[in-house]
Design an enzyme around this catalytic site. Structure first.
Site, PDB file in Angstrom:
ATOM      1  N   CYS A 217       0.847  -1.186   0.000  1.00 15.91           N
ATOM      2  CA  CYS A 217       0.000   0.000   0.000  1.00 15.91           C
ATOM      3  C   CYS A 217       0.888   1.244   0.000  1.00 15.91           C
ATOM      4  O   CYS A 217       2.112   1.147   0.021  1.00 15.91           O
ATOM      5  CB  CYS A 217      -0.942   0.014   1.207  1.00 15.91           C
ATOM      6  N   ASP A 278     -15.611   0.412   1.580  1.00 16.65           N
ATOM      7  CA  ASP A 278     -14.927   1.181   2.620  1.00 16.65           C
ATOM      8  C   ASP A 278     -15.875   1.314   3.800  1.00 16.65           C
ATOM      9  O   ASP A 278     -16.976   1.842   3.667  1.00 16.65           O
ATOM     10  CB  ASP A 278     -14.551   2.575   2.070  1.00 16.65           C
ATOM     11  N   ARG A 280     -15.016   2.809   6.744  1.00 21.25           N
ATOM     12  CA  ARG A 280     -14.545   3.838   7.674  1.00 21.25           C
ATOM     13  C   ARG A 280     -15.611   4.910   7.925  1.00 21.25           C
ATOM     14  O   ARG A 280     -16.490   5.131   7.106  1.00 21.25           O
ATOM     15  CB  ARG A 280     -13.280   4.502   7.128  1.00 21.25           C
ATOM     16  N   THR A 301      -5.246  15.049   0.682  1.00 27.89           N
ATOM     17  CA  THR A 301      -5.920  13.793   0.364  1.00 27.89           C
ATOM     18  C   THR A 301      -6.068  13.646  -1.142  1.00 27.89           C
ATOM     19  O   THR A 301      -6.092  14.628  -1.879  1.00 27.89           O
ATOM     20  CB  THR A 301      -7.305  13.728   1.030  1.00 27.89           C
TER      21      THR A 301
END
Length: 346
Positions: A217, A278, A280, A301
Site C-alpha cells: 500500500c 470502505d 470507515r 488527500t
C-alpha cells in the site's frame, strides 16, 4: 468479543452471536436452549455464496437464511468464512427468509462489524422468557440502530508535547470513542492559527504500512510525507484514526490480502468477505477538528469522499492538496483499483 447478546424489538427478543468466535460447545448449548437459529449475512457475502440468479433477488438489507434440519456449526461457518470458499462449490439450495421485520438482523450485523469480526451472525429466537447473564442492548433495536448511526461524539482524554522528526513543537491529543470502540489521535504540529485554514491530513491506521513498511500500500509514505509537509510549513494537524483496513480491522485486512493473492482486487475481496468497499467513518475526523477549534482546512488527500464528509459535518475545505507518493511495483495494481473503483485522484 463475539459473546452472545440479547436484542429486543417489538415484543420479540433474540440472542445474537458472531459466527467467527462461536465454538461448538457454545453453539450446542444455544441450540439446546433455543432451537435452530437463522444465519444473517450481508448482501455482499450473499452474492458470493449464492448463484448469480438468486443473489440478484436480494435486497439491500441483511440476508436471513434458514438452515437445513440438524445443520451443524460447520454449515454456518462455511457460508460465513471465505477460507471455505471453493470455486463452483455451492451449499444450496438456500432458504432465504423474505418476510418479517429486518430491524434485529440489521442491528446484529452492525454489532458484529463494530467488533471487526466477519459480518455474519446467528439469531436464536429467545421467545418471551426472561433471560439473565447476557449483555442486553439497553434500547429498542430500531433506536439502537439510530444511535449507532449518529455522528460520533468523541471525548478528548489527554494531551502532551511530543517532539517529532518532522517538527519539534508538536502536541499529541488523544480522543476516546464513547462506545469504547477505539481511541483516535490528533497530532498538532507547531501553533496553527485557528482563524485560518490549517493544513490537515485524515490518516487511517495501517499497521502493515505505517509500522512495518509494507510495500502493498502507499499508507506509510503518505503518513511520512504529510508530517514532513506540515513540518516544512511550520504547522498542521494530522488526524490518526484507528480504522485499520478501511475500517474492517487487521484480521479481516489479512483475509483481504489472502484473497488478493488468489487474484481478487481490494474491492472484490472486501465484498467476498461481506463488507462494503470502505467501512470507515470519516465523521470522526470532523468531530476531532471541531473540538480542537478548527473549522477551515486545506485537506491533504486524494480521496474525494473525505472532502464530502467534512463539508457535510461542519468543516470547510478551502483546498484539496494532493498527496501522491509511495507507488511501487508491489502496489501499482492496488493504487489503480483505488483510482478506478474508489474515485481516488491519483
Amino acid at each position: 468479543m463475539g459473546l452472545p447478546c440479547l436484542l429486543r424489538h417489538a415484543e420479540k427478543q433474540y440472542v445474537a452471536v458472531a459466527i467467527e468466535t462461536l465454538d461448538p460447545a457454545r453453539f450446542d448449548a444455544l441450540m439446546a436452549r433455543f432451537g435452530t437459529p437463522e444465519l444473517v449475512i450481508t448482501p455482499r457475502r450473499a452474492a458470493t455464496v449464492m448463484t448469480a440468479a438468486a443473489a440478484s433477488n436480494i435486497a439491500e438489507q441483511p440476508v436471513r437464511i434458514r438452515p437445513p434440519e440438524n445443520a451443524e456449526l460447520g454449515w454456518y461457518t462455511r457460508l460465513a468464512d471465505t477460507q471455505f470458499d471453493k470455486p463452483g462449490a455451492l451449499l444450496g439450495p438456500l432458504h432465504v427468509v423474505r418476510q418479517g421485520d429486518d430491524t434485529i438482523p440489521r442491528l446484529a450485523v452492525q454489532l458484529v462489524k463494530m467488533g471487526e469480526l466477519l459480518p455474519a451472525a446467528l439469531l436464536f429466537d429467545a421467545g418471551g422468557d426472561p433471560l439473565h447473564g447476557l449483555s442486553l442492548i439497553p434500547l429498542e433495536a430500531h433506536v439502537a440502530l439510530q444511535h449507532l448511526a449518529h455522528a460520533p461524539a468523541l471525548a478528548p482524554v489527554a494531551a502532551a508535547s511530543l517532539p517529532l522528526e518532522a517538527h519539534d513543537t508538536t502536541q499529541l491529543h488523544v480522543f476516546r470513542d464513547p462506545n469504547g470502540r477505539a481511541e483516535h489521535y490528533a497530532i498538532e504540529i507547531g501553533y496553527p492559527d485557528r482563524s485560518k485554514p490549517v493544513l490537515s491530513r485524515l490518516h487511517s491506521a495501517c499497521f502493515t504500512g505505517d509500522v512495518l513498511g509494507s510495500l502493498k500500500c502507499d499508507c506509510g509514505p503518505q503518513l511520512q510525507a504529510a508530517l514532513a509537509q506540515m513540518g516544512a510549513e511550520g504547522s498542521g494537524v494530522l488526524l490518526y484514526l484507528n480504522q485499520e483496513g478501511r475500517g474492517i480491522g487487521l484480521a479481516n485486512k489479512m483475509r483481504v490480502y489472502d484473497l488478493q493473492s488468489q487474484g481478487f482486487d481490494t474491492v472484490e475481496a472486501n465484498h467476498r468477505l461481506g463488507f462494503e468497499d470502505d467501512e470507515r467513518d470519516f465523521r470522526v475526523g470532523a468531530s476531532m477538528l471541531r473540538t480542537l477549534g478548527f473549522h477551515n482546512v486545506r485537506l491533504l488527500t486524494n480521496n474525494p469522499a473525505k472532502v464530502g464528509v467534512f463539508a457535510a459535518n461542519g468543516i470547510t475545505i478551502t483546498e484539496q492538496v494532493p498527496l501522491r507518493v509511495g507507488r511501487n511495483v508491489h502496489n501499482q495494481n492496488y493504487l489503480s483499483v483505488k483510482a478506478l473503483k474508489s474515485g481516488h485522484l491519483l
